[in-house]
Scaffold this motif. Structure first.
Motif, PDB file in Angstrom:
ATOM      1  N   GLU A  75       0.826  -1.203   0.000  1.00 12.33           N
ATOM      2  CA  GLU A  75       0.000   0.000   0.000  1.00 12.33           C
ATOM      3  C   GLU A  75       0.865   1.259   0.000  1.00 12.33           C
ATOM      4  N   LYS A  76       1.854   1.253   0.855  1.00 13.57           N
ATOM      5  CA  LYS A  76       2.728   2.413   0.941  1.00 13.57           C
ATOM      6  C   LYS A  76       3.535   2.615  -0.336  1.00 13.57           C
ATOM      7  N   LEU A  77       4.061   1.517  -0.855  1.00 16.02           N
ATOM      8  CA  LEU A  77       4.894   1.605  -2.061  1.00 16.02           C
ATOM      9  C   LEU A  77       4.078   2.105  -3.256  1.00 16.02           C
ATOM     10  N   ILE A  78       2.830   1.712  -3.313  1.00 13.02           N
ATOM     11  CA  ILE A  78       1.957   2.217  -4.376  1.00 13.02           C
ATOM     12  C   ILE A  78       1.738   3.717  -4.184  1.00 13.02           C
ATOM     13  N   GLU A  79       1.477   4.066  -2.945  1.00 14.38           N
ATOM     14  CA  GLU A  79       1.203   5.462  -2.605  1.00 14.38           C
ATOM     15  C   GLU A  79       2.351   6.383  -3.037  1.00 14.38           C
ATOM     16  N   ILE A  80       3.565   5.938  -2.821  1.00 11.01           N
ATOM     17  CA  ILE A  80       4.697   6.799  -3.168  1.00 11.01           C
ATOM     18  C   ILE A  80       5.202   6.528  -4.585  1.00 11.01           C
ATOM     19  N   GLY A  81       4.502   5.680  -5.311  1.00 13.66           N
ATOM     20  CA  GLY A  81       4.800   5.515  -6.729  1.00 13.66           C
ATOM     21  C   GLY A  81       5.956   4.582  -7.065  1.00 13.66           C
ATOM     22  N   LYS A  82       6.418   3.815  -6.089  1.00 11.72           N
ATOM     23  CA  LYS A  82       7.524   2.902  -6.357  1.00 11.72           C
ATOM     24  C   LYS A  82       7.064   1.661  -7.108  1.00 11.72           C
ATOM     25  N   ILE A  83       5.842   1.297  -6.908  1.00 14.01           N
ATOM     26  CA  ILE A  83       5.294   0.124  -7.592  1.00 14.01           C
ATOM     27  C   ILE A  83       3.894   0.447  -8.123  1.00 14.01           C
ATOM     28  N   HIS A  84       3.426  -0.416  -9.010  1.00 13.16           N
ATOM     29  CA  HIS A  84       2.059  -0.311  -9.502  1.00 13.16           C
ATOM     30  C   HIS A  84       1.358  -1.648  -9.320  1.00 13.16           C
ATOM     31  N   LYS A  85       0.038  -1.572  -9.226  1.00  8.17           N
ATOM     32  CA  LYS A  85      -0.738  -2.808  -9.211  1.00  8.17           C
ATOM     33  C   LYS A  85      -1.277  -3.066 -10.613  1.00  8.17           C
ATOM     34  N   ILE A  86      -1.073  -4.282 -11.092  1.00  8.62           N
ATOM     35  CA  ILE A  86      -1.693  -4.696 -12.342  1.00  8.62           C
ATOM     36  C   ILE A  86      -3.064  -5.252 -11.974  1.00  8.62           C
ATOM     37  N   GLU A  87      -4.077  -4.452 -12.206  1.00  8.58           N
ATOM     38  CA  GLU A  87      -5.398  -4.767 -11.653  1.00  8.58           C
ATOM     39  C   GLU A  87      -5.955  -6.073 -12.205  1.00  8.58           C
ATOM     40  N   SER A  88      -5.735  -6.324 -13.475  1.00  5.82           N
ATOM     41  CA  SER A  88      -6.326  -7.519 -14.068  1.00  5.82           C
ATOM     42  C   SER A  88      -5.645  -8.790 -13.592  1.00  5.82           C
ATOM     43  N   LYS A  89      -4.537  -8.646 -12.892  1.00  8.36           N
ATOM     44  CA  LYS A  89      -3.805  -9.820 -12.431  1.00  8.36           C
ATOM     45  C   LYS A  89      -3.621  -9.861 -10.922  1.00  8.36           C
ATOM     46  N   ASN A  90      -4.090  -8.857 -10.234  1.00 11.59           N
ATOM     47  CA  ASN A  90      -3.829  -8.762  -8.801  1.00 11.59           C
ATOM     48  C   ASN A  90      -2.356  -9.016  -8.515  1.00 11.59           C
ATOM     49  N   ALA A  91      -1.520  -8.281  -9.242  1.00  8.60           N
ATOM     50  CA  ALA A  91      -0.088  -8.462  -9.062  1.00  8.60           C
ATOM     51  C   ALA A  91       0.589  -7.097  -9.066  1.00  8.60           C
ATOM     52  N   PHE A  92       1.836  -7.094  -8.597  1.00  2.00           N
ATOM     53  CA  PHE A  92       2.516  -5.834  -8.341  1.00  2.00           C
ATOM     54  C   PHE A  92       3.851  -5.794  -9.064  1.00  2.00           C
ATOM     55  N   ILE A  93       4.134  -4.633  -9.646  1.00  3.11           N
ATOM     56  CA  ILE A  93       5.326  -4.502 -10.470  1.00  3.11           C
ATOM     57  C   ILE A  93       6.039  -3.209 -10.123  1.00  3.11           C
ATOM     58  N   ALA A  94       7.357  -3.223 -10.222  1.00  3.53           N
ATOM     59  CA  ALA A  94       8.118  -2.010  -9.912  1.00  3.53           C
ATOM     60  C   ALA A  94       7.908  -0.968 -10.996  1.00  3.53           C
ATOM     61  N   CYS A  95       7.895   0.277 -10.587  1.00  4.37           N
ATOM     62  CA  CYS A  95       7.750   1.359 -11.558  1.00  4.37           C
ATOM     63  C   CYS A  95       9.079   1.594 -12.251  1.00  4.37           C
TER      64      CYS A  95
END
Lengths: 134, 134
Positions: free
Chosen positions: B51-71
């Motif tokens: 949650e925090k990493l998304i908030e600060i833009g370090k990662i993104h959530k791939i919504e269609s896959k419920n997965a997380f990737i580095a920005c």
DNA sequence: ATAACAAACGTTATATTATAACAAATTAAG
DNA sequence: CTTAATTTGTTATAATATAACGTTTGTTAT
């Protein structure tokens, strides 16, 4: 009198009716509770109907919400090109019908020369009502 | 030597490292298994870091896959404008860095005159490798 | 009309993804 | 230092989604 719905099965018809009557996107388990009086008892029955309805383009999944909404856009044939606006405040969701946008995205070619068959776009912001109220 | 990472907490740092090392998007529970040796034991610890990493833009959530990737894209400041290509065959995911596209979408105004603060776009198709192999 | 096949159904169990609630520890700021 | 805010650890549980199995219904081709 919608056309081409005679090919839907009983459960598909029931689930589609619920989604079409709803004001906004519905979640799978909320659909389930709503259709139990009509004989659908298990999550899987709902998910199977949803899968088929998505496949034939009658509904779309709002990925960021895990919710399902009826297709209001005859242009997005078999859900190859979908775009939605989502209000961050009231959660109102609306399918965006914009020919320029869909053409732009359908024809988009990335830096490596790739073209894509399908896309899903979700816009977030405040809807008009919520903007006024603030 | 990445900058601005000294402000991350221990768990956030651990989770980010895993995601940055990965070749593709990671699922939350796969992250969990990968970081258990480093002291993170519970799903919630992972989700909080995510949650925090998304908030600060370090990662993104791939919504269609419920997965997380580095920005990989310094342009998408705090994840207001994200676009990905997803291969239907090998599931390879890549962040799309395209100034024209991001300008087009950030400035997009719908038929009712609405502008949006944020968007997420997911393209689907076959990646080059999979196209060749077929 | 009926055999052969595909699609949909019903059911139970379970997998996967995500959050609630609470108390303790750590860090940042006045 | 001490107050506030953030992060942590932990247990429990909610919410979302699929596997596996056998049965029923619907379609098509003879």
């Amino acid at each position: 009198m919608t056309q081409k719905q005679e090919q839907l099965s009983k459960n598909q018809q029931i689930v589609l009716n619920i989604i079409e009557k709803a004001k906004g996107p519905l979640k799978a388990y909320s659909i389930l509770y709503n259709v139990q009086k009509r004989g659908i008892k298990a999550p899987l029955q709902v998910y199977r109907a949803l899968e088929k309805l998505i496949e034939i383009g009658k509904i779309h999944k709002i990925e960021s919400k895990n919710a399902f909404i009826a297709c209001k856009n005859s242009d997005c044939e078999i859900s190859k090109a979908t775009a939605f606006s989502i209000c961050n405040n009231c959660e109102h969701v609306k399918e965006i019908k914009n020919t320029k946008l869909s053409k732009y995205l359908s024809n988009f070619v990335d830096n490596s020369g790739m073209k894509y068959k399908k896309y899903n776009l979700e816009f977030f912001g405040l809807c008009k009502d919520c903007k006024l109220k603030q």
